[in-house]
Design a protein around this motif. Structure first.
Motif, PDB file in Angstrom:
ATOM      1  N   ALA A  38       5.613  -5.622  -7.309  1.00 46.11           N
ATOM      2  CA  ALA A  38       6.248  -4.836  -6.250  1.00 46.11           C
ATOM      3  C   ALA A  38       7.420  -5.598  -5.651  1.00 46.11           C
ATOM      4  O   ALA A  38       8.465  -5.022  -5.338  1.00 46.11           O
ATOM      5  CB  ALA A  38       5.229  -4.485  -5.165  1.00 46.11           C
ATOM      6  N   THR A  68      11.276  -4.463  -5.981  1.00 45.58           N
ATOM      7  CA  THR A  68      12.032  -4.219  -4.758  1.00 45.58           C
ATOM      8  C   THR A  68      13.384  -4.921  -4.812  1.00 45.58           C
ATOM      9  O   THR A  68      14.415  -4.350  -4.426  1.00 45.58           O
ATOM     10  CB  THR A  68      11.235  -4.678  -3.528  1.00 45.58           C
ATOM     11  OG1 THR A  68      10.039  -3.897  -3.437  1.00 45.58           O
ATOM     12  CG2 THR A  68      12.037  -4.508  -2.251  1.00 45.58           C
ATOM     13  N   LEU A 122       5.547   1.235  -4.962  1.00 43.68           N
ATOM     14  CA  LEU A 122       5.030  -0.114  -4.773  1.00 43.68           C
ATOM     15  C   LEU A 122       3.530  -0.044  -4.572  1.00 43.68           C
ATOM     16  O   LEU A 122       3.063   0.610  -3.649  1.00 43.68           O
ATOM     17  CB  LEU A 122       5.694  -0.781  -3.567  1.00 43.68           C
ATOM     18  CG  LEU A 122       7.226  -0.815  -3.571  1.00 43.68           C
ATOM     19  CD1 LEU A 122       7.742  -1.449  -2.283  1.00 43.68           C
ATOM     20  CD2 LEU A 122       7.757  -1.561  -4.790  1.00 43.68           C
ATOM     21  N   THR A 173      10.673   6.135  -1.456  1.00 44.09           N
ATOM     22  CA  THR A 173       9.706   5.092  -1.811  1.00 44.09           C
ATOM     23  C   THR A 173       8.298   5.536  -1.457  1.00 44.09           C
ATOM     24  O   THR A 173       8.058   6.097  -0.388  1.00 44.09           O
ATOM     25  CB  THR A 173      10.038   3.785  -1.056  1.00 44.09           C
ATOM     26  OG1 THR A 173      11.349   3.343  -1.426  1.00 44.09           O
ATOM     27  CG2 THR A 173       9.023   2.693  -1.366  1.00 44.09           C
ATOM     28  N   ILE A 193       4.456   3.887  -1.115  1.00 44.91           N
ATOM     29  CA  ILE A 193       3.693   2.644  -1.033  1.00 44.91           C
ATOM     30  C   ILE A 193       2.212   2.979  -1.080  1.00 44.91           C
ATOM     31  O   ILE A 193       1.709   3.750  -0.262  1.00 44.91           O
ATOM     32  CB  ILE A 193       4.047   1.877   0.250  1.00 44.91           C
ATOM     33  CG1 ILE A 193       5.503   1.388   0.175  1.00 44.91           C
ATOM     34  CG2 ILE A 193       3.092   0.705   0.467  1.00 44.91           C
ATOM     35  CD1 ILE A 193       5.982   0.684   1.418  1.00 44.91           C
ATOM     36  N   TYR A 251      -1.792   1.447  -1.313  1.00 45.26           N
ATOM     37  CA  TYR A 251      -2.594   0.259  -1.062  1.00 45.26           C
ATOM     38  C   TYR A 251      -4.057   0.645  -0.971  1.00 45.26           C
ATOM     39  O   TYR A 251      -4.410   1.791  -0.667  1.00 45.26           O
ATOM     40  CB  TYR A 251      -2.148  -0.457   0.219  1.00 45.26           C
ATOM     41  CG  TYR A 251      -2.366   0.333   1.484  1.00 45.26           C
ATOM     42  CD1 TYR A 251      -3.551   0.207   2.221  1.00 45.26           C
ATOM     43  CD2 TYR A 251      -1.399   1.216   1.960  1.00 45.26           C
ATOM     44  CE1 TYR A 251      -3.748   0.929   3.384  1.00 45.26           C
ATOM     45  CE2 TYR A 251      -1.598   1.939   3.125  1.00 45.26           C
ATOM     46  CZ  TYR A 251      -2.772   1.791   3.824  1.00 45.26           C
ATOM     47  OH  TYR A 251      -2.981   2.512   4.977  1.00 45.26           O
ATOM     48  N   SER A 264       0.851  -4.366   3.422  1.00 45.80           N
ATOM     49  CA  SER A 264       1.499  -3.215   2.782  1.00 45.80           C
ATOM     50  C   SER A 264       2.066  -2.259   3.818  1.00 45.80           C
ATOM     51  O   SER A 264       3.157  -1.696   3.636  1.00 45.80           O
ATOM     52  CB  SER A 264       0.496  -2.486   1.883  1.00 45.80           C
ATOM     53  OG  SER A 264       0.076  -3.324   0.807  1.00 45.80           O
ATOM     54  N   ALA A 271       6.065  -0.938   4.592  1.00 44.15           N
ATOM     55  CA  ALA A 271       6.514   0.432   4.867  1.00 44.15           C
ATOM     56  C   ALA A 271       7.366   0.481   6.134  1.00 44.15           C
ATOM     57  O   ALA A 271       8.384   1.177   6.193  1.00 44.15           O
ATOM     58  CB  ALA A 271       5.312   1.358   4.999  1.00 44.15           C
ATOM     59  N   LEU A 283       3.393   6.811   2.554  1.00 45.38           N
ATOM     60  CA  LEU A 283       2.332   5.811   2.545  1.00 45.38           C
ATOM     61  C   LEU A 283       1.043   6.463   2.071  1.00 45.38           C
ATOM     62  O   LEU A 283       0.618   7.485   2.607  1.00 45.38           O
ATOM     63  CB  LEU A 283       2.149   5.251   3.954  1.00 45.38           C
ATOM     64  CG  LEU A 283       1.464   3.898   4.142  1.00 45.38           C
ATOM     65  CD1 LEU A 283       2.177   2.806   3.361  1.00 45.38           C
ATOM     66  CD2 LEU A 283       1.420   3.537   5.625  1.00 45.38           C
TER      67      LEU A 283
END
Length: 264
Positions: free
Chosen positions: A143, A147, A160, A201, A203, A205, A217, A221, A230
């Motif tokens: 990740a 990035t 990610l 994006t 993200i 987790y 994480s 964000a 998220l």
């Protein structure tokens, strides 16, 4: 008392010296053995290769697809592309072309991994993809690698999985009694770099992740410079299969690719 203090200081100095010299052996845990041919693992996949700017020839797997958005996958600090094959297979089932790479030193590739070396690896992979619209997918350490690539070579979308704010923050979680931050040579400042990323994006987790805690994480964000989605995977630990090719992970990539194509 003085003699004891001197002995303790010498021992500490030796340990710190060893950590400085051998730290990359703790960070990078490559499975350097050669992987089988791509088609034996993923139907329709083929073996490909490309050369980095510093002259290292890297092997990878490419899975063709019907969609015009390619997913470029970079793994974490351990294993090789064989271990990420279930994700590539799941994405290919949705028609997405996938380029599944291994860094230098991983999966039978030559070279030794470093922060700069890994960036050169994904940069070469990006050139291989060409003019296709692309989603970058980075797992954990990957990740951070992706990035940086996104900041310098903007993608159409970025996913990610289990990102940390920087390597020192993740290292401090796993080695709480060591002075991790001042000792690190490879820093991977993800939170700093994501502020320059404008691509949509996602993200992901795991709520049960103890290696990269959810707070790291979520902090990534918060630092993002563009639109962020998220996605929490309830109860999932860092290495749980559900964070490899579970429905929330696959669905997040497919959804982002679909939005890029204007389908949803």
């Amino acid at each position: 008392m003085v003699r004891t203090l001197v002995v303790v200081l010498v021992v500490v100095a030796v340990l710190i010296g060893l950590l400085w010299v051998f730290q990359r052996r703790l960070i990078y845990l490559p499975d350097g053995e050669a992987v089988p041919p791509a088609a034996e693992v993923i139907p329709g996949a083929r073996d490909v290769s490309f050369t980095t700017d510093d002259g290292i020839r890297l092997g990878a797997w490419f899975v063709p697809g019907d969609h015009d958005v390619t997913v470029l996958i970079a793994g974490g600090n351990a294993g090789n592309r064989l271990h990420r094959a279930p994700l590539a297979r799941a994405l290919a089932a949705h028609g997405l072309p996938v380029l599944l790479i291994d860094y230098r030193g991983y999966g039978g590739n030559p070279g030794d991994p470093t922060e700069e070396g890994l960036f050169l690896d994904v940069l070469a992979a990006r050139r291989f993809v060409g003019d296709s619209r692309v989603v970058y997918f980075g797992e954990s350490l990957g990740a951070a690698v992706m990035t940086r690539l996104a900041a310098e070579r903007p993608p159409d979308g970025l996913v990610l999985r289990s990102p940390f704010t920087d390597l020192a923050a993740a290292g401090q979680v796993n080695y709480p009694y060591l002075p991790v931050r001042p000792l690190l040579r490879d820093r991977f400042p993800l939170a700093e770099q994501i502020s320059a990323v404008r691509a949509p994006t996602t993200i992901l987790y795991g709520a049960g992740d103890t290696i990269v805690p959810p707070r790291l994480s979520r902090a990534v964000a918060e630092a993002a410079g563009g639109e962020v989605t998220l996605v929490e995977v309830p109860g999932a630990g860092h290495n749980d299969p559900v964070l490899l090719d579970g429905p929330r992970v696959v669905g997040a990539v497919v959804d982002l690719a679909g939005r890029i194509r204007g389908e949803r």
